[in-house]
Design a protein around this motif. Structure first.
Motif, PDB file in Angstrom:
ATOM      1  N   PRO A  31       0.818  -1.344   0.200  1.00 40.18           N
ATOM      2  CA  PRO A  31       0.072   0.156   0.082  1.00 40.18           C
ATOM      3  C   PRO A  31       0.885   1.315   0.063  1.00 40.18           C
ATOM      4  O   PRO A  31       1.845   1.231   0.613  1.00 40.18           O
ATOM      5  CB  PRO A  31      -0.959  -0.170   1.109  1.00 40.18           C
ATOM      6  CG  PRO A  31      -0.859  -1.546   1.698  1.00 40.18           C
ATOM      7  CD  PRO A  31       0.558  -2.204   1.050  1.00 40.18           C
ATOM      8  N   PRO A  32       0.512   2.291  -0.961  1.00 40.20           N
ATOM      9  CA  PRO A  32       1.336   3.349  -0.637  1.00 40.20           C
ATOM     10  C   PRO A  32       1.394   4.132   0.467  1.00 40.20           C
ATOM     11  O   PRO A  32       0.317   4.485   1.072  1.00 40.20           O
ATOM     12  CB  PRO A  32       0.617   4.147  -2.039  1.00 40.20           C
ATOM     13  CG  PRO A  32      -0.626   3.650  -2.185  1.00 40.20           C
ATOM     14  CD  PRO A  32      -0.681   2.395  -1.705  1.00 40.20           C
ATOM     15  N   LEU A  33       2.591   4.834   0.617  1.00 42.18           N
ATOM     16  CA  LEU A  33       2.809   5.723   1.974  1.00 42.18           C
ATOM     17  C   LEU A  33       3.758   6.773   1.280  1.00 42.18           C
ATOM     18  O   LEU A  33       4.783   6.538   0.925  1.00 42.18           O
ATOM     19  CB  LEU A  33       3.565   4.920   3.055  1.00 42.18           C
ATOM     20  CG  LEU A  33       3.927   5.685   4.108  1.00 42.18           C
ATOM     21  CD1 LEU A  33       2.869   6.167   4.905  1.00 42.18           C
ATOM     22  CD2 LEU A  33       4.927   4.708   5.171  1.00 42.18           C
ATOM     23  N   LEU A  34       3.071   8.317   1.495  1.00 48.67           N
ATOM     24  CA  LEU A  34       3.779   9.396   1.161  1.00 48.67           C
ATOM     25  C   LEU A  34       4.353   9.757   2.303  1.00 48.67           C
ATOM     26  O   LEU A  34       3.752   9.902   3.394  1.00 48.67           O
ATOM     27  CB  LEU A  34       2.736  10.344   0.556  1.00 48.67           C
ATOM     28  CG  LEU A  34       3.252  11.648   0.299  1.00 48.67           C
ATOM     29  CD1 LEU A  34       4.388  11.504  -0.825  1.00 48.67           C
ATOM     30  CD2 LEU A  34       2.070  12.741  -0.111  1.00 48.67           C
ATOM     31  N   MET A  35       5.696  10.088   2.262  1.00 55.07           N
ATOM     32  CA  MET A  35       6.626  10.320   3.322  1.00 55.07           C
ATOM     33  C   MET A  35       7.194  11.759   3.166  1.00 55.07           C
ATOM     34  O   MET A  35       7.978  12.098   2.177  1.00 55.07           O
ATOM     35  CB  MET A  35       7.678   9.427   3.862  1.00 55.07           C
ATOM     36  CG  MET A  35       7.072   7.924   3.920  1.00 55.07           C
ATOM     37  SD  MET A  35       8.272   6.683   4.057  1.00 55.07           S
ATOM     38  CE  MET A  35       9.049   6.995   5.423  1.00 55.07           C
ATOM     39  N   VAL A  36       7.244  12.697   3.973  1.00 58.86           N
ATOM     40  CA  VAL A  36       7.462  14.265   3.876  1.00 58.86           C
ATOM     41  C   VAL A  36       8.226  14.651   4.922  1.00 58.86           C
ATOM     42  O   VAL A  36       7.682  14.600   6.163  1.00 58.86           O
ATOM     43  CB  VAL A  36       6.123  15.150   3.781  1.00 58.86           C
ATOM     44  CG1 VAL A  36       6.654  16.642   3.366  1.00 58.86           C
ATOM     45  CG2 VAL A  36       5.341  14.670   2.520  1.00 58.86           C
ATOM     46  N   TYR A 104      -0.249   8.683   4.855  1.00 64.32           N
ATOM     47  CA  TYR A 104       0.589   9.868   4.867  1.00 64.32           C
ATOM     48  C   TYR A 104       1.464   9.913   6.222  1.00 64.32           C
ATOM     49  O   TYR A 104       0.718   9.619   7.200  1.00 64.32           O
ATOM     50  CB  TYR A 104      -0.181  11.060   4.890  1.00 64.32           C
ATOM     51  CG  TYR A 104       0.523  12.514   4.875  1.00 64.32           C
ATOM     52  CD1 TYR A 104       0.963  13.113   3.560  1.00 64.32           C
ATOM     53  CD2 TYR A 104       1.118  13.002   6.002  1.00 64.32           C
ATOM     54  CE1 TYR A 104       1.699  14.229   3.355  1.00 64.32           C
ATOM     55  CE2 TYR A 104       2.017  14.162   5.817  1.00 64.32           C
ATOM     56  CZ  TYR A 104       2.497  14.663   4.524  1.00 64.32           C
ATOM     57  OH  TYR A 104       3.107  15.815   4.469  1.00 64.32           O
ATOM     58  N   LEU A 105       2.603  10.128   6.050  1.00 67.85           N
ATOM     59  CA  LEU A 105       3.716  10.224   7.366  1.00 67.85           C
ATOM     60  C   LEU A 105       4.489  11.371   7.001  1.00 67.85           C
ATOM     61  O   LEU A 105       4.932  11.619   6.004  1.00 67.85           O
ATOM     62  CB  LEU A 105       4.436   8.884   7.290  1.00 67.85           C
ATOM     63  CG  LEU A 105       5.591   9.055   8.120  1.00 67.85           C
ATOM     64  CD1 LEU A 105       4.817   9.236   9.673  1.00 67.85           C
ATOM     65  CD2 LEU A 105       6.269   7.802   8.285  1.00 67.85           C
ATOM     66  N   GLY A 106       4.235  12.445   7.995  1.00 69.20           N
ATOM     67  CA  GLY A 106       5.217  13.692   7.963  1.00 69.20           C
ATOM     68  C   GLY A 106       5.504  13.885   9.212  1.00 69.20           C
ATOM     69  O   GLY A 106       5.019  13.920  10.187  1.00 69.20           O
ATOM     70  N   TYR A 107       6.776  14.280   9.184  1.00 66.51           N
ATOM     71  CA  TYR A 107       7.461  15.171  10.381  1.00 66.51           C
ATOM     72  C   TYR A 107       7.690  16.831  10.239  1.00 66.51           C
ATOM     73  O   TYR A 107       8.276  16.997   9.268  1.00 66.51           O
ATOM     74  CB  TYR A 107       8.543  14.437  10.902  1.00 66.51           C
ATOM     75  CG  TYR A 107       9.138  14.727  12.142  1.00 66.51           C
ATOM     76  CD1 TYR A 107       8.390  14.406  13.403  1.00 66.51           C
ATOM     77  CD2 TYR A 107      10.286  15.903  12.405  1.00 66.51           C
ATOM     78  CE1 TYR A 107       8.815  14.786  14.816  1.00 66.51           C
ATOM     79  CE2 TYR A 107      10.526  16.029  13.791  1.00 66.51           C
ATOM     80  CZ  TYR A 107       9.960  15.591  14.900  1.00 66.51           C
ATOM     81  OH  TYR A 107      10.085  15.720  16.041  1.00 66.51           O
ATOM     82  N   SER A 108       7.466  17.143  11.384  1.00 63.80           N
ATOM     83  CA  SER A 108       7.464  18.749  11.430  1.00 63.80           C
ATOM     84  C   SER A 108       6.761  19.505  10.472  1.00 63.80           C
ATOM     85  O   SER A 108       5.690  19.426  10.070  1.00 63.80           O
ATOM     86  CB  SER A 108       9.208  19.143  11.443  1.00 63.80           C
ATOM     87  OG  SER A 108       9.435  20.349  11.837  1.00 63.80           O
ATOM     88  N   PHE A 109       7.799  20.190   9.385  1.00 67.47           N
ATOM     89  CA  PHE A 109       6.878  20.899   8.310  1.00 67.47           C
ATOM     90  C   PHE A 109       6.262  19.893   7.598  1.00 67.47           C
ATOM     91  O   PHE A 109       5.248  20.088   6.863  1.00 67.47           O
ATOM     92  CB  PHE A 109       7.896  21.416   7.372  1.00 67.47           C
ATOM     93  CG  PHE A 109       7.180  22.171   6.260  1.00 67.47           C
ATOM     94  CD1 PHE A 109       6.703  23.447   6.363  1.00 67.47           C
ATOM     95  CD2 PHE A 109       7.304  21.601   5.004  1.00 67.47           C
ATOM     96  CE1 PHE A 109       6.132  24.125   5.176  1.00 67.47           C
ATOM     97  CE2 PHE A 109       6.586  22.185   3.988  1.00 67.47           C
ATOM     98  CZ  PHE A 109       6.005  23.245   3.984  1.00 67.47           C
ATOM     99  N   GLY A 110       6.623  18.428   7.299  1.00 68.46           N
ATOM    100  CA  GLY A 110       6.068  17.486   6.778  1.00 68.46           C
ATOM    101  C   GLY A 110       4.690  17.092   7.516  1.00 68.46           C
ATOM    102  O   GLY A 110       3.707  16.775   6.865  1.00 68.46           O
ATOM    103  N   ALA A 111       4.642  17.456   8.915  1.00 63.85           N
ATOM    104  CA  ALA A 111       3.287  17.210   9.542  1.00 63.85           C
ATOM    105  C   ALA A 111       2.347  18.407   9.110  1.00 63.85           C
ATOM    106  O   ALA A 111       1.202  18.217   8.716  1.00 63.85           O
ATOM    107  CB  ALA A 111       3.697  17.264  10.933  1.00 63.85           C
TER     108      ALA A 111
END
Length: 270
Positions: A31-36, A104-111
């Motif tokens: 399954p696709p996971l977009l990571m930022v 979707y997975l993002g940290y800091s600005f990615g969040a």
């Protein structure tokens, strides 16, 4: 639907609004996971701390360099970093990969970008996992994170000057790895990025209250810049999870890989 794709190297998607080219790479299967990633970094941070190695066997990982960072184009005007442009970048990458909906997975600005994407295009987000982020206005956030007037220093003295002044404000010297990552950035682009962040009003509380996706928020217990913000956002999103990771601050929570992966895997397995 599961997707299978080998490591494709760096590819590019163009934002239809302004033509900015966004670098991305796709690895793994499932399954696709977009990571930022967060500010001043690139998609390689997910490799550095072991996320790619841990997840690629069960996920199709879509790893991007945010505009102004890494191999993506680096416009030098603040208006180019408006959040609507960032959301357009993310949807352009999803379209290029031919993926309609992602986790979707993002940290800091990615969040922050993930919250904006979910508000603007909820049909593209199947589930949302964000760490160390904020949905509110962030005027002065970079001045607090680095030092007052940091955008001015970037514009006037470049990245070397920025690192020199930042060092003078720190209790400990900047490590060689951080210095190398920061030095690779375009100082004028980063100054524009900071000024855009200062002007961004963020999302309203009501916008988060409309989210229907399964949502997870995580933050380090020592993250003085984002602990309260993360708690506030999690309280607004219906049926969301909040995880406080003990002993980590904003800079080190990305490196808490076993702890973060543990909560993510339980979240995704539900």
């Amino acid at each position: 639907m599961d997707f299978v794709r080998e490591d494709c190297g760096v590819e590019y998607a163009s934002n239809a609004d302004d033509g900015t080219r966004i670098a991305y790479t796709v690895v793994g299967s499932g399954p696709p996971l977009l990571m930022v990633h967060g500010s001043f970094l690139t998609h390689t941070i997910w490799r550095t701390f072991g996320y790619v190695k841990a997840l690629r066997g069960a996920r199709q990982l879509i790893l991007i360099d945010s505009r102004g960072h890494g191999r993506s184009e680096k416009p030098r005007t603040p208006d180019a970093y408006a959040m609507s442009k960032i959301v357009g970048d993310l949807t352009a990458v999803l379209d290029a990969v031919d993926v309609d909906t992602v986790d979707y997975l993002g940290y800091s600005f990615g969040a922050r970008a993930g919250l904006a994407l979910t508000a603007a295009a909820p049909e593209r987000v199947r589930s949302l996992a964000v760490g160390g982020g904020s949905h509110g206005a962030q005027a002065g956030a970079f001045d607090r994170l680095f030092f007052p007037g940091c955008a001015d220093v970037l514009e006037q003295r470049g990245m070397d000057g920025f690192l020199e002044v930042w060092t003078s404000h720190r209790m400990f010297p900047i490590d060689a790895g951080t210095r190398a990552v920061f030095s690779a950035n375009d100082a004028q682009a980063m100054a524009a990025y900071i000024r855009a962040s200062d002007a961004d009003p963020g999302l309203s509380d009501d916008a988060l209250q409309q989210f229907t996706q399964p949502s997870l928020f995580y933050v380090g217990s020592q993250d003085g810049t984002r602990l309260d913000d993360t708690r506030a956002a999690a309280a607004l999103v219906p049926n969301s999870e909040l995880h406080v990771i003990r002993g980590f601050d904003h800079a080190t929570t990305m490196a808490a890989t076993p702890e973060v992966l543990g909560i993510l895997e339980r979240f995704w397995d539900k």
